[in-house]
Design an enzyme around this catalytic site. Structure first.
Site, short mmCIF file in Angstrom:
data_model
loop_
_atom_site.label_atom_id
_atom_site.label_comp_id
_atom_site.label_asym_id
_atom_site.label_seq_id
_atom_site.Cartn_x
_atom_site.Cartn_y
_atom_site.Cartn_z
N GLU A 15 80.70 -8.26 67.09
CA GLU A 15 81.80 -9.03 67.66
C GLU A 15 83.02 -8.14 67.85
OE1 GLU A 15 82.02 -12.07 64.65
OE2 GLU A 15 79.95 -12.70 65.08
N SER A 64 78.01 -15.16 66.78
CA SER A 64 76.68 -15.74 66.48
C SER A 64 75.96 -14.77 65.56
CB SER A 64 75.86 -15.90 67.77
OG SER A 64 76.52 -16.70 68.72
N GLU A 65 76.36 -14.74 64.30
CA GLU A 65 75.86 -13.68 63.42
C GLU A 65 74.35 -13.68 63.30
OE1 GLU A 65 78.57 -15.41 62.81
OE2 GLU A 65 80.15 -13.92 62.51
N PHE A 97 83.47 -9.03 58.78
CA PHE A 97 83.78 -9.25 57.37
C PHE A 97 82.43 -9.53 56.70
CE2 PHE A 97 87.82 -10.06 59.36
CZ PHE A 97 88.76 -9.60 58.44
N ASP A 147 81.56 -11.12 54.35
CA ASP A 147 81.38 -12.53 54.00
C ASP A 147 80.53 -13.26 55.05
OD1 ASP A 147 84.16 -12.85 52.06
OD2 ASP A 147 84.17 -11.33 53.63
N HIS A 169 87.18 -13.77 53.12
CA HIS A 169 87.31 -12.49 53.83
C HIS A 169 87.48 -11.32 52.88
CE1 HIS A 169 88.19 -15.33 57.08
NE2 HIS A 169 88.02 -14.35 57.95
#
Lengths: 339, 335
Positions: free
Chosen positions: A28, A58-59, A82, A84, A128
């Site tokens: 991203e 859209s991980e 991140f 997370d 984060h």
């Protein structure tokens, strides 16, 4: 060259993009905008949109697409902005990439690198700031790199991209601007840095094992303790999988005492595994109980005072080292305290 | 929704070829279930029985360089792609000569040489992988396509939606083949989603979506040919919804009592093997002996495959330590 950690990462990526046309970067805002932390800055202009793929948020699909491409010859490097957000891509990392070589009896490899931006940047709060390396260390089939210096960011990232297995590559937010000398690779590296720890400071009383940003805190603590006459050896494993057991044992042979420091919560953190390795394999070398120092078992809070309270720093590491040096009374029923 | 055009007429030889493959899948699954009952298969089986026309029709439209991802119900896709049933039975029996060296079993079967990138134990797990393979094919300027098979249940997973968006955005050469067998595990479609035609979901990604009779091998082939033609020429992905039905439960041993009897009977009358048999004998001039010959050929092939697989050695326990990593750094502590 003298480089920051971010520049070292960029240099490694540029060299790998140059070396192998199958290498591409995907994530991203990594392309035209150069990444939220600037790690890919300038690469889009140089290598273009076919080599740096900006994606939707859209991980799962992004990591999954990287895994799929890697199965038929691609060498993708994914950025998780991140760490997370890896939670959104865990199926692709844990159930697909980590296991595919094994499940298929060695027929397929998934040579992708997932770069994860980890740790707190100060007041980045609970979603984060996490240090999630233990999740991946706990998953067989993944290699896990934790570079603490610009040199290691460069060397380990190049090796990670060339490695045939999936590598989770942690980059600490607070290290991006750290600058030091980075010797550039002149030819194909002959020996592997994976699984080879480094002594960052020699010492004789206590071994402190640490990595990523906490390694700097450990070095600072060692400096403070030297003034008190306590000699600390600081051991940087550089990769958590593979882990340099021999390097740890050699250091413990000198010091006999072990403190493990990391930013991640102490409970079931990587420190627990390192302590278990030391206890099982180096029991005869140990002269004191092993101690761990790390994040408290809370989510990372927002307020700086609270965040500072929950995360380890040089002072806390120093006091933990002092505690393992305190003389101990023999254990008896009367002085055994329930914790 | 664009319905595929009327299928081009097949020759008798082609139809008998599809028939043979469909019977191979049917009998492979039936015999696997029997062998499991005898204790030869230690793990799960999710039989593909009833859906054979989807795999055979789609795979008949593919080229050698194309790649595929599959599902937990993957034996049919792998056989339709041309995999060796001997190696597959050996895998089911957990023998060293299994296609995955006994490390995967039914849920993870693979044949890299066929571009078959694996069954998948995770519902929707293969969908992003197929898009990624398509991305790599596109980057290599290959004319090959990727195909992802998945079920109706997978269309409620995030992986489906994220991947359709990505594939449409990048115009990836990929076919999304949804085998809507009306049940996600034990839950009927109208209790797991509010739409009837899953192909409708393509429109929100500006993608072509088609509904096809998944029990008609010729219709499936035609739909796949159109979608591959589009994908090979830069036209991007298609979502093909194959309306079909699994004859058995979700897994071997599931009695599927959650399905109404009349529904099951109606679909059994539309058994894809009955439909293609009628096509062969009533329209293409095939004879009863053509059919019997094909069946006998399959039975012999499976007899030989099972006999071979049964004789294969079991792995050593410590074989479990191999293949965790492709590069294991001699001497370093990885395990």
């Amino acid at each position: 060259m003298s480089a920051t950690y971010a520049e070292a990462i960029r240099q490694a990526l540029a060299e790998e993009l140059e070396r192998d046309p199958n290498v591409f970067l995907i994530g991203e805002d990594i392309g035209e905008s150069g990444g939220v932390f600037g790690a890919t800055k300038g690469l889009w202009e140089r290598f273009g949109p076919d080599r740096l793929l900006d994606t939707p948020i859209s991980e799962e699909a992004v990591v999954g697409a990287a895994v799929g491409a890697s199965l038929i010859g691609g060498r993708p490097v994914v950025e998780i902005m991140f760490g997370d957000f890896a939670a959104l891509a865990m199926d692709m990392i844990v159930n697909q990439a980590a296991k595919i070589h094994y499940m298929t009896g060695g027929q397929l490899c998934a040579p992708l690198v997932v770069r994860m931006v980890t740790g707190t940047a100060g007041a980045t709060a609970a979603q984060h700031s996490q240090s999630l390396e233990a999740w991946f260390v706990h998953t067989p089939g993944l290699k896990v790199a934790v570079p603490s210096t610009p040199e290691d960011a460069y060397v380990l990232l190049k090796e990670a991209i060339e490695d045939p297995d999936p590598v989770i590559f942690f980059e600490h937010k607070m290290l991006y601007s750290k600058r030091s000398y980075v010797p550039l690779a002149t030819s194909e590296s002959s020996s592997s840095s994976f699984g080879t720890g480094r002594i960052r400071r020699e010492g004789s009383d206590v071994t402190i094992v640490s990595y990523l940003k906490t390694l700097d805190d450990a070095l600072q603590a060692a400096g403070q303790l030297e003034l008190e006459g306590i000699s600390c050896e600081v051991f940087d494993p550089r990769t958590l999988v593979p882990f340099d057991r021999d390097g740890l044992a050699s250091s413990l042979a000198k010091t006999g005492r072990l403190v493990i420091a990391h930013e991640a919560p102490v409970r079931a953190g990587v420190g627990a595994e390192i302590a278990a390795i030391a206890a099982a394999e180096c029991f005869d070398l140990l002269t004191a109980p092993i101690a761990r120092v790390g994040g408290l078992n809370t989510p990372v809070p927002y307020a700086p005072e609270m965040e500072h309270f929950t995360l380890p720093d040089a002072d806390r590491i120093a006091s933990t080292v002092r505690s393992v040096l305190e003389p101990r009374e023999p254990l008896s029923a009367s002085n055994h305290k329930e914790v | 929704m664009n319905a595929p055009t009327e299928p081009a007429p097949a020759t008798l030889a082609e139809a008998l070829g599809y028939y043979t493959q469909m019977v191979l899948i049917r009998r492979f699954e039936e015999r696997a279930a029997q062998l499991r009952a005898l204790g030869l298969v230690p793990g799960f089986l999710h039989p593909y029985i009833g859906q054979e026309a989807v795999a055979v029709g789609v795979c008949s439209a593919l080229e050698a360089q194309d790649v595929l991802t599959s599902t937990h119900r993957g034996h049919g896709h792998m056989l339709a792609r041309g995999a060796d049933p001997s190696r597959m039975y050996a895998e089911l029996f957990a023998r060293v000569d299994g296609c995955n060296k006994a490390k995967g079993g039914s849920l993870h079967m693979i044949d890299k040489t066929l571009g078959f990138l694996g069954a998948n134990g995770i519902v929707g797990g293969g969908i992003p992988l197929a898009a990624g393979a398509a991305l790599q094919l596109k980057r290599q300027k290959s004319s090959a396509v990727a195909v992802s098979f998945f079920g109706d249940g997978a269309t409620n997973e995030g992986s489906f939606h994220e991947t359709l968006n990505l594939a449409s955005l990048w115009r990836l050469p990929v076919l999304f083949v949804c085998e809507n067998n009306l049940y996600g595990e034990f839950t009927r479609q109208d209790r797991h989603q509010t739409i009837t035609d899953i192909a409708d979901r393509a429109s929100s990604y500006a993608m072509k979506g088609v509904v096809v009779d998944g029990n008609d091998v010729f219709a499936m082939r035609e739909a796949a040919l159109q979608a591959t033609e589009q994908a090979r020429h830069g036209g991007g992905p298609t979502l093909i919804e194959a309306k079909t039905y699994r004859h058995k439960g979700h897994f071997e041993g599931d009695m599927a009592r959650y399905r109404p009897k009349d529904e099951v009977e109606a679909w059994m009358r539309r058994d894809p093997i009955i439909l293609i048999t009628e096509e062969i004998t009533q329209k293409l001039g095939g004879s009863a002996s053509d059919i019997e010959e094909a069946k006998a050929k399959v039975e012999t092939q499976l007899d030989d495959a099972i006999a071979w697989a049964k004789e294969r050695p079991h792995p050593l326990p410590e074989d479990a330590l191999d293949d965790v990593f492709a590069n294991s750094y001699e001497g370093a502590a990885l395990l």
